[in-house]
Design a protein around this motif. Sequence first.
Motif, mmCIF file in Angstrom:
data_model
loop_
_atom_site.group_PDB
_atom_site.id
_atom_site.type_symbol
_atom_site.label_atom_id
_atom_site.label_comp_id
_atom_site.label_asym_id
_atom_site.label_seq_id
_atom_site.Cartn_x
_atom_site.Cartn_y
_atom_site.Cartn_z
ATOM 1 N N ASP A 165 0.880 -1.246 -0.125
ATOM 2 C CA ASP A 165 -0.165 -0.151 0.059
ATOM 3 C C ASP A 165 0.935 1.371 0.109
ATOM 4 O O ASP A 165 0.516 2.329 -0.619
ATOM 5 N N GLU A 166 2.243 1.472 0.402
ATOM 6 C CA GLU A 166 2.847 2.350 0.782
ATOM 7 C C GLU A 166 3.482 2.559 -0.692
ATOM 8 O O GLU A 166 3.704 3.834 -1.282
ATOM 9 N N ALA A 167 3.949 1.342 -1.270
ATOM 10 C CA ALA A 167 4.455 1.578 -2.712
ATOM 11 C C ALA A 167 3.538 1.998 -3.797
ATOM 12 O O ALA A 167 3.796 2.859 -4.493
ATOM 13 N N ILE A 168 2.116 1.547 -3.673
ATOM 14 C CA ILE A 168 1.042 2.082 -4.320
ATOM 15 C C ILE A 168 0.876 3.518 -4.225
ATOM 16 O O ILE A 168 0.797 4.376 -5.158
ATOM 17 N N ALA A 169 1.090 4.166 -3.104
ATOM 18 C CA ALA A 169 0.644 5.680 -2.706
ATOM 19 C C ALA A 169 2.105 6.367 -3.341
ATOM 20 O O ALA A 169 1.601 7.537 -3.721
ATOM 21 N N ALA A 170 3.009 5.740 -3.325
ATOM 22 C CA ALA A 170 4.122 6.753 -3.798
ATOM 23 C C ALA A 170 4.102 6.538 -5.272
ATOM 24 O O ALA A 170 4.520 7.471 -5.931
ATOM 25 N N TYR A 171 3.287 5.678 -5.974
ATOM 26 C CA TYR A 171 3.208 5.648 -7.414
ATOM 27 C C TYR A 171 1.905 6.417 -7.822
ATOM 28 O O TYR A 171 1.741 6.850 -9.101
ATOM 29 N N THR A 172 0.986 6.968 -6.978
ATOM 30 C CA THR A 172 0.054 7.636 -7.284
ATOM 31 C C THR A 172 -0.120 8.750 -6.442
ATOM 32 O O THR A 172 0.350 9.916 -7.004
ATOM 33 N N SER A 173 -0.532 8.821 -5.328
ATOM 34 C CA SER A 173 -0.563 10.094 -4.653
ATOM 35 C C SER A 173 0.744 10.967 -4.233
ATOM 36 O O SER A 173 0.817 12.146 -4.296
ATOM 37 N N GLY A 174 1.799 10.182 -4.205
ATOM 38 C CA GLY A 174 3.135 10.784 -3.954
ATOM 39 C C GLY A 174 3.356 11.541 -5.270
ATOM 40 O O GLY A 174 3.853 12.732 -5.139
ATOM 41 N N SER A 175 3.216 10.839 -6.372
ATOM 42 C CA SER A 175 3.531 11.515 -7.631
ATOM 43 C C SER A 175 2.741 12.703 -7.832
ATOM 44 O O SER A 175 3.042 13.854 -8.351
ATOM 45 N N ALA A 176 1.387 12.723 -7.557
ATOM 46 C CA ALA A 176 0.499 13.805 -7.623
ATOM 47 C C ALA A 176 0.660 14.730 -6.786
ATOM 48 O O ALA A 176 0.824 16.091 -7.112
ATOM 49 N N ARG A 177 1.143 14.606 -5.739
ATOM 50 C CA ARG A 177 1.698 15.666 -4.565
ATOM 51 C C ARG A 177 2.925 16.261 -5.181
ATOM 52 O O ARG A 177 2.866 17.640 -5.368
ATOM 53 N N LEU A 178 3.824 15.768 -5.857
ATOM 54 C CA LEU A 178 4.988 16.329 -6.539
ATOM 55 C C LEU A 178 4.715 17.082 -7.430
ATOM 56 O O LEU A 178 5.427 18.236 -7.755
ATOM 57 N N ALA A 179 3.619 16.798 -8.377
ATOM 58 C CA ALA A 179 3.269 17.611 -9.610
ATOM 59 C C ALA A 179 2.547 18.579 -9.106
ATOM 60 O O ALA A 179 2.116 19.399 -10.093
ATOM 61 N N GLY A 180 2.005 18.768 -8.015
ATOM 62 C CA GLY A 180 1.171 19.944 -7.417
ATOM 63 C C GLY A 180 -0.344 19.697 -7.755
ATOM 64 O O GLY A 180 -1.015 20.848 -7.788
ATOM 65 N N ASP A 181 -0.753 18.525 -8.133
ATOM 66 C CA ASP A 181 -2.129 18.383 -8.493
ATOM 67 C C ASP A 181 -2.726 17.185 -7.633
ATOM 68 O O ASP A 181 -3.498 16.433 -8.122
ATOM 69 N N PHE A 182 -2.534 17.032 -6.491
ATOM 70 C CA PHE A 182 -2.922 15.850 -5.656
ATOM 71 C C PHE A 182 -4.497 16.199 -5.469
ATOM 72 O O PHE A 182 -5.280 15.220 -4.921
ATOM 73 N N ASP A 183 -4.961 17.299 -5.451
ATOM 74 C CA ASP A 183 -6.319 17.617 -5.281
ATOM 75 C C ASP A 183 -7.227 17.250 -6.495
ATOM 76 O O ASP A 183 -8.366 17.099 -6.371
ATOM 77 N N ARG A 184 -6.579 16.771 -7.593
ATOM 78 C CA ARG A 184 -7.173 16.203 -8.864
ATOM 79 C C ARG A 184 -6.758 14.845 -9.094
ATOM 80 O O ARG A 184 -7.537 14.111 -9.954
ATOM 81 N N LYS A 185 -5.713 14.141 -8.661
ATOM 82 C CA LYS A 185 -5.306 13.072 -9.018
ATOM 83 C C LYS A 185 -4.771 11.998 -7.545
ATOM 84 O O LYS A 185 -4.510 12.733 -6.590
ATOM 85 N N GLY A 186 -4.433 10.911 -7.965
ATOM 86 C CA GLY A 186 -3.626 10.259 -7.041
ATOM 87 C C GLY A 186 -4.684 9.067 -6.043
ATOM 88 O O GLY A 186 -4.033 8.320 -5.443
ATOM 89 N N ARG A 187 -5.823 9.554 -5.895
ATOM 90 C CA ARG A 187 -6.711 8.703 -5.096
ATOM 91 C C ARG A 187 -8.102 8.750 -5.903
ATOM 92 O O ARG A 187 -8.275 9.627 -6.696
ATOM 93 N N LEU A 188 -8.972 7.713 -5.583
ATOM 94 C CA LEU A 188 -10.157 7.328 -6.195
ATOM 95 C C LEU A 188 -11.379 8.166 -5.166
ATOM 96 O O LEU A 188 -11.928 7.255 -4.498
ATOM 97 N N THR A 189 -11.515 9.287 -4.976
ATOM 98 C CA THR A 189 -12.343 10.014 -4.156
ATOM 99 C C THR A 189 -13.217 11.187 -4.883
ATOM 100 O O THR A 189 -12.585 11.787 -5.839
ATOM 101 N N PRO A 190 -14.278 11.447 -4.136
ATOM 102 C CA PRO A 190 -15.080 12.672 -5.044
ATOM 103 C C PRO A 190 -14.368 13.928 -5.139
ATOM 104 O O PRO A 190 -13.422 14.281 -4.330
#
Length: 529
Positions: free
Chosen positions: A460-485
């Motif tokens: 789960d930590e590795a998946i987060a680094a490949y999804t939400s971690g990359s989105a945070r670094l790109a500055g668009d975590f509010d739009r990507k990285g998780r499957l939430t509304p």
Amino acid sequence: MPALFRHPRIHTGDSHRPLVTGLLVTDGVITEAGDADQLAATHTRLQVVDLPGALVLPGMHDAHIHTAALARSLVSVDLRPARSLAEALELVRAHVRTMPEGAWVFGGRWDSNKWERAVQPTAADLDTVSDGHPIALSSIDGHTMWANSAALRLAGINADYRDPAGGHVVRDADGVPTGILREEAQGPIDSLSESPASGELASLLVLAQDQLLSVGLTSVTDLNGEDARAAYLQLKANGDLKIRVNKGIPRESLAAAISEGRRTGVGDDWMRVGPVKLFSDGALGSRTSHMGKDFHGDPGNRGIAVMTTDQLYDAARTAVDAGIAVATHAIGDQANHLVLDVYERLRAETGTRLPLSIEHTQFLQPPDVERLVRLGVTASMQPTHCTSDIDLVNALLPDHELVAYGWRTLLDAGAMLAFGSDAPVEEANPFFGLHAAVTRQRPDGSPTGGWQPDERIRVDEAIAAYTSGSARLAGDFDRKGRLTPGRLADFIAVDTDITGDAVAAEPGRIRDTGVLQTVVGGEVRWSAG
């Protein structure tokens, strides 16, 4: 019409609600996530889509990839299978026969460290199979180039050519270039490899993006040059862009980018401005990573500082003052230490909250772990580098006290991690990276228990680094990285539940995971078969 995507196991990446069975999507955005039956009951006019496979995951975001190089590699000579100089030359000879008369031959990805005899190849070797073609072949790590005599001549690299700062031309006893160019010395030929001489990039990127979608990537942070940016803009204008692109800026294009008004984050959900890419050192395989101690068996060699600390600071400060984030390549422990010096000064003098990352972060001096965390620097790492480099690290750095590919150490210290592939240096498939992060084993399962197993992390930590971690670094975590509304409807259906107990007991299966469907913006962009 809204669409309801259903599956028994949808991994959201949200710890408050890790699993749901339904995603309600409107205009490419997730509006609700929860129980599929309840969503269907409360929304009468719906398109219902049942997703295949054993698990649905957020779309993967490769935080460090060279998509133009990957695209060009699809039609270039590939020397990875070679296990000797002779085999490499035969592969070149066969490829040359397919090329138009006099055309440049690019590609390579050769690794003499894996040859039966780790000899240094020469222009004279290539000349025997050139048949009149100029040939320039990058090493697997991209930090060394092997060129033939025709390529050297056309690039103006001869006995009178002076080594550029941060680069080295290998020469024979008479001072004549042997055909091996390291780091910045590749520049004259690199500029040709990024020109029309290597093929029409936009059409090649169409092929490459399908390959990326097929392995589960829905977003990339591309760190190739301005030619890639132009090609992506062309794809976007033509309606052919299927993957989301955070486009980096090469150092040599920084001034032009600033004058055009580019700022990190500017753009839309399909294409945004990313960071400027700087280089602190080279690579381990080329013995050019900047180390704090000599490489074992190579007295006096501590690698190459591609840019001085002052040059790094000046470039980074220019970028930050213009609103552009900074991503700096650093592999060796001394390179990482010096980049942190630069970032510490930047944070203190400017107060910037822009993303600052170290690309690769392979070897850290132990005290620098705390400093990286304190400065809010993201460790942008590529897990398969670890498993590819095991033999090199053991051979070249046996007496170095380092945090090596230290995912567990960094996470436990509170660091931000973003994962990628560095393709085409490694394969773009994120499941190869997830496997390496969780097991620290090669594809064949060696070494037993993993190399430096204390640095393994959970799936789960590795998946987060490949999804939400990359989105945070790109500055668009509010739009990507998780499957939430509120986030974009970017997700993948795979044939293996890598979060389940069966895979936890047999983590080697992660690497064999196959993507069955890739959805970007609520539309199926790729399906198996």
